[in-house]
Design a protein around this motif. Structure first.
Motif, PDB file in Angstrom:
ATOM      1  N   HIS A 160       0.814  -1.236   0.000  1.00  0.00           N
ATOM      2  CA  HIS A 160       0.000   0.000   0.000  1.00  0.00           C
ATOM      3  C   HIS A 160       0.843   1.280   0.000  1.00  0.00           C
ATOM      4  CE1 HIS A 160       0.919  -0.342   4.294  1.00  0.00           C
ATOM      5  NE2 HIS A 160       0.045  -1.323   4.465  1.00  0.00           N
ATOM      6  N   ILE A 161       1.483   1.563  -1.125  1.00  0.00           N
ATOM      7  CA  ILE A 161       2.539   2.592  -1.124  1.00  0.00           C
ATOM      8  C   ILE A 161       2.049   4.027  -0.944  1.00  0.00           C
ATOM      9  CG2 ILE A 161       4.135   1.165  -2.465  1.00  0.00           C
ATOM     10  CD1 ILE A 161       3.540   3.081  -4.840  1.00  0.00           C
ATOM     11  N   ASP A 162       0.748   4.273  -0.972  1.00  0.00           N
ATOM     12  CA  ASP A 162       0.299   5.618  -0.600  1.00  0.00           C
ATOM     13  C   ASP A 162      -0.727   5.560   0.530  1.00  0.00           C
ATOM     14  OD1 ASP A 162      -1.895   4.681  -2.005  1.00  0.00           O
ATOM     15  OD2 ASP A 162      -2.176   6.516  -3.190  1.00  0.00           O
ATOM     16  N   ALA A 163      -0.563   4.585   1.416  1.00  0.00           N
ATOM     17  CA  ALA A 163      -1.502   4.413   2.523  1.00  0.00           C
ATOM     18  C   ALA A 163      -1.495   5.590   3.485  1.00  0.00           C
ATOM     19  CB  ALA A 163      -1.202   3.127   3.283  1.00  0.00           C
ATOM     20  N   ILE A 164      -0.520   6.468   3.352  1.00  0.00           N
ATOM     21  CA  ILE A 164      -0.489   7.662   4.191  1.00  0.00           C
ATOM     22  C   ILE A 164      -1.749   8.504   4.016  1.00  0.00           C
ATOM     23  CG2 ILE A 164       0.712   9.128   2.514  1.00  0.00           C
ATOM     24  CD1 ILE A 164       2.400  10.154   4.913  1.00  0.00           C
ATOM     25  N   LYS A 165      -2.442   8.331   2.900  1.00  0.00           N
ATOM     26  CA  LYS A 165      -3.676   9.080   2.666  1.00  0.00           C
ATOM     27  C   LYS A 165      -4.875   8.465   3.384  1.00  0.00           C
ATOM     28  CE  LYS A 165      -5.162   6.472  -1.443  1.00  0.00           C
ATOM     29  NZ  LYS A 165      -5.215   6.421  -2.907  1.00  0.00           N
ATOM     30  N   GLY A 166      -4.699   7.274   3.981  1.00  0.00           N
ATOM     31  CA  GLY A 166      -5.811   6.522   4.541  1.00  0.00           C
ATOM     32  C   GLY A 166      -6.752   7.344   5.391  1.00  0.00           C
ATOM     33  N   PHE A 167      -6.200   8.003   6.421  1.00  0.00           N
ATOM     34  CA  PHE A 167      -7.014   8.836   7.295  1.00  0.00           C
ATOM     35  C   PHE A 167      -6.662  10.313   7.171  1.00  0.00           C
ATOM     36  CE2 PHE A 167      -7.336   4.689   9.506  1.00  0.00           C
ATOM     37  CZ  PHE A 167      -8.709   4.538   9.394  1.00  0.00           C
ATOM     38  N   CYS A 168      -5.977  10.628   6.075  1.00  0.00           N
ATOM     39  CA  CYS A 168      -5.646  12.024   5.776  1.00  0.00           C
ATOM     40  C   CYS A 168      -5.723  12.224   4.258  1.00  0.00           C
ATOM     41  CB  CYS A 168      -4.241  12.355   6.289  1.00  0.00           C
ATOM     42  SG  CYS A 168      -3.776  14.097   6.109  1.00  0.00           S
ATOM     43  N   PRO A 169      -6.927  12.156   3.693  1.00  0.00           N
ATOM     44  CA  PRO A 169      -7.070  12.236   2.231  1.00  0.00           C
ATOM     45  C   PRO A 169      -6.449  13.484   1.622  1.00  0.00           C
ATOM     46  CG  PRO A 169      -9.143  11.571   3.258  1.00  0.00           C
ATOM     47  CD  PRO A 169      -8.221  11.979   4.376  1.00  0.00           C
ATOM     48  N   GLU A 170      -6.440  14.585   2.388  1.00  0.00           N
ATOM     49  CA  GLU A 170      -5.931  15.847   1.850  1.00  0.00           C
ATOM     50  C   GLU A 170      -4.439  15.810   1.570  1.00  0.00           C
ATOM     51  OE1 GLU A 170      -6.555  16.504   6.382  1.00  0.00           O
ATOM     52  OE2 GLU A 170      -7.453  15.342   4.736  1.00  0.00           O
ATOM     53  N   ILE A 171      -3.722  14.841   2.130  1.00  0.00           N
ATOM     54  CA  ILE A 171      -2.281  14.767   1.881  1.00  0.00           C
ATOM     55  C   ILE A 171      -1.991  14.415   0.422  1.00  0.00           C
ATOM     56  CG2 ILE A 171      -1.757  12.315   2.351  1.00  0.00           C
ATOM     57  CD1 ILE A 171       0.556  13.389   4.177  1.00  0.00           C
ATOM     58  N   THR A 172      -2.982  13.841  -0.259  1.00  0.00           N
ATOM     59  CA  THR A 172      -2.825  13.520  -1.682  1.00  0.00           C
ATOM     60  C   THR A 172      -2.530  14.769  -2.496  1.00  0.00           C
ATOM     61  OG1 THR A 172      -4.348  11.666  -1.438  1.00  0.00           O
ATOM     62  CG2 THR A 172      -3.963  12.446  -3.679  1.00  0.00           C
ATOM     63  N   ASP A 173      -3.077  15.909  -2.083  1.00  0.00           N
ATOM     64  CA  ASP A 173      -2.914  17.153  -2.844  1.00  0.00           C
ATOM     65  C   ASP A 173      -1.609  17.871  -2.539  1.00  0.00           C
ATOM     66  OD1 ASP A 173      -5.437  16.797  -4.033  1.00  0.00           O
ATOM     67  OD2 ASP A 173      -6.441  17.733  -2.311  1.00  0.00           O
ATOM     68  N   ILE A 174      -0.861  17.388  -1.552  1.00  0.00           N
ATOM     69  CA  ILE A 174       0.436  17.991  -1.240  1.00  0.00           C
ATOM     70  C   ILE A 174       1.450  17.538  -2.286  1.00  0.00           C
ATOM     71  CG2 ILE A 174       2.298  18.125   0.452  1.00  0.00           C
ATOM     72  CD1 ILE A 174      -0.239  19.535   1.372  1.00  0.00           C
ATOM     73  N   GLN A 175       2.058  18.497  -2.964  1.00  0.00           N
ATOM     74  CA  GLN A 175       2.957  18.182  -4.066  1.00  0.00           C
ATOM     75  C   GLN A 175       4.405  18.032  -3.593  1.00  0.00           C
ATOM     76  OE1 GLN A 175       1.688  17.550  -7.222  1.00  0.00           O
ATOM     77  NE2 GLN A 175      -0.192  17.713  -6.015  1.00  0.00           N
ATOM     78  N   THR A 176       5.035  16.936  -4.006  1.00  0.00           N
ATOM     79  CA  THR A 176       6.451  16.702  -3.726  1.00  0.00           C
ATOM     80  C   THR A 176       7.011  15.749  -4.771  1.00  0.00           C
ATOM     81  OG1 THR A 176       8.022  15.631  -2.224  1.00  0.00           O
ATOM     82  CG2 THR A 176       5.725  14.944  -2.047  1.00  0.00           C
ATOM     83  N   ASN A 177       8.250  15.989  -5.170  1.00  0.00           N
ATOM     84  CA  ASN A 177       8.879  15.108  -6.160  1.00  0.00           C
ATOM     85  C   ASN A 177       9.308  13.777  -5.560  1.00  0.00           C
ATOM     86  OD1 ASN A 177      11.143  15.804  -4.689  1.00  0.00           O
ATOM     87  ND2 ASN A 177      12.194  16.845  -6.371  1.00  0.00           N
ATOM     88  N   LYS A 178       9.127  13.615  -4.248  1.00  0.00           N
ATOM     89  CA  LYS A 178       9.508  12.361  -3.592  1.00  0.00           C
ATOM     90  C   LYS A 178       8.684  11.181  -4.111  1.00  0.00           C
ATOM     91  CE  LYS A 178      12.525  14.118  -0.624  1.00  0.00           C
ATOM     92  NZ  LYS A 178      13.956  13.748  -0.576  1.00  0.00           N
ATOM     93  N   VAL A 179       7.450  11.428  -4.516  1.00  0.00           N
ATOM     94  CA  VAL A 179       6.607  10.347  -5.047  1.00  0.00           C
ATOM     95  C   VAL A 179       7.206   9.824  -6.345  1.00  0.00           C
ATOM     96  CG1 VAL A 179       4.303   9.695  -5.842  1.00  0.00           C
ATOM     97  CG2 VAL A 179       4.553  11.385  -3.993  1.00  0.00           C
ATOM     98  N   GLU A 180       7.539  10.741  -7.229  1.00  0.00           N
ATOM     99  CA  GLU A 180       8.149  10.366  -8.506  1.00  0.00           C
ATOM    100  C   GLU A 180       9.489   9.674  -8.287  1.00  0.00           C
ATOM    101  OE1 GLU A 180       7.250  10.944 -12.796  1.00  0.00           O
ATOM    102  OE2 GLU A 180       6.150  11.260 -10.949  1.00  0.00           O
ATOM    103  N   ASN A 181      10.282  10.207  -7.375  1.00  0.00           N
ATOM    104  CA  ASN A 181      11.586   9.604  -7.079  1.00  0.00           C
ATOM    105  C   ASN A 181      11.433   8.178  -6.561  1.00  0.00           C
ATOM    106  OD1 ASN A 181      12.738  12.031  -7.773  1.00  0.00           O
ATOM    107  ND2 ASN A 181      13.139  12.689  -5.670  1.00  0.00           N
ATOM    108  N   ALA A 182      10.431   7.964  -5.709  1.00  0.00           N
ATOM    109  CA  ALA A 182      10.206   6.623  -5.159  1.00  0.00           C
ATOM    110  C   ALA A 182       9.818   5.651  -6.266  1.00  0.00           C
ATOM    111  CB  ALA A 182       9.125   6.669  -4.090  1.00  0.00           C
TER     112      ALA A 182
END
Length: 268
Positions: A160-182
């Motif tokens: 579940h590589i983006d499970a951080i959004k589970g109880f914080c859906p708004e974190i999906t809209d936070i932009q960072t190049n770390k997702v692409e790098n991962a």
């Protein structure tokens, strides 16, 4: 071929049913293979059971392996039972986990990031009052850990590589190049990511990872697999055909399962 590689059972303390209940549920769903992947003990801890209700006791792990291997043999002519485990990726615990898990004939290990800055990402309280700066820092740290887990060489699947959004859906809209790098790191290491259908039961209301991450994963050539993350037998194989259809729409042509930690490509 129809399979589900991510299931739990009562040993972890927050799932329902015995291992055999999940095997029988998989048979009822017409699956060809079922992966049993309960939460491993916290091997890095000095305690026998570091967090009751989250993961099994250390002394339970050999019994868990024996149980799954018994069912693998018992149902060999009806369904393929795969021995897996979900292990927390904790930088300070890598050596301890590696030392323990290599003792057993595992078909695969799911590496999951559940903690950032010492707090569980599924702790609803940690998100209360968090502003955009807080969310940015946590998201960057989280995807740095995802990339590090891929580089560790200890996992066949990343959970579940983006499970951080589970109880914080708004974190999906936070932009960072770390997702692409991962994603680029995961592609380089050729570790599979799972489409985990349990996210729909959380506040985010959707699978892990989101469709846009899956599209980028396809672009980079990241392998994929399927896991319901079932904590009740009735969820075994949940949304399997919908996942298959979505992956094909995105452009994937195969998904992976694992035997003796070696990938087996299955056409979608």
């Amino acid at each position: 071929m129809r399979f589900d590689l991510h299931t739990h059972h009562e040993r972890c303390g927050h799932a329902v049913g015995e291992v055999e209940d999940y095997v029988l549920a998989a048979l009822d769903q017409g699956l060809d293979a079922i992966g049993i992947s309960d939460h491993s003990p916290f091997f890095h801890s000095d305690k026998e059971q570091a967090d009751p209700g989250i993961a099994m006791e250390k002394r339970e792990f050999p019994a868990y392996v024996k149980d799954v291997l018994r069912l693998k043999e018992k149902y060999a002519d009806r369904i393929e039972v795969l021995l897996g485990v979900e292990a927390d990726f904790l930088p300070e615990g890598v050596a301890s986990y590696r030392r323990q898990l290599q003792k057993y004939p595992l078909d695969y290990v799911i590496g999951s990031v559940h903690y950032t800055f010492g707090r569980n990402i599924f702790d609803r309280d940690r998100w209360k009052g968090a502003d955009d700066e807080d969310l940015f820092k946590v998201k960057e740290a989280y995807f740095d850990l995802i990339a590090a887990s891929a580089r560790s060489g200890d996992y066949q699947v990343l959970g579940h590589i983006d499970a951080i959004k589970g109880f914080c859906p708004e974190i999906t809209d936070i932009q960072t190049n770390k997702v692409e790098n991962a994603l680029q790191t995961i592609a380089e290491e050729q570790v599979a990511i799972e489409v985990n259908t349990s996210g729909k039961m959380k506040a985010c209301g959707g699978w892990y990872p989101s469709e846009d991450i899956l599209e980028r994963a396809c672009f980079y050539g990241v392998p994929v697999t399927m896991g319901s993350d079932a904590h009740h037998p009735r969820r075994v194989g949940d949304d399997l055909e919908a996942v298959r259809a979505k992956l094909k729409d995105i452009g994937f042509t195969e998904w992976w399962l694992f035997r003796e930690k070696k990938p087996v490509s299955v056409a979608l």
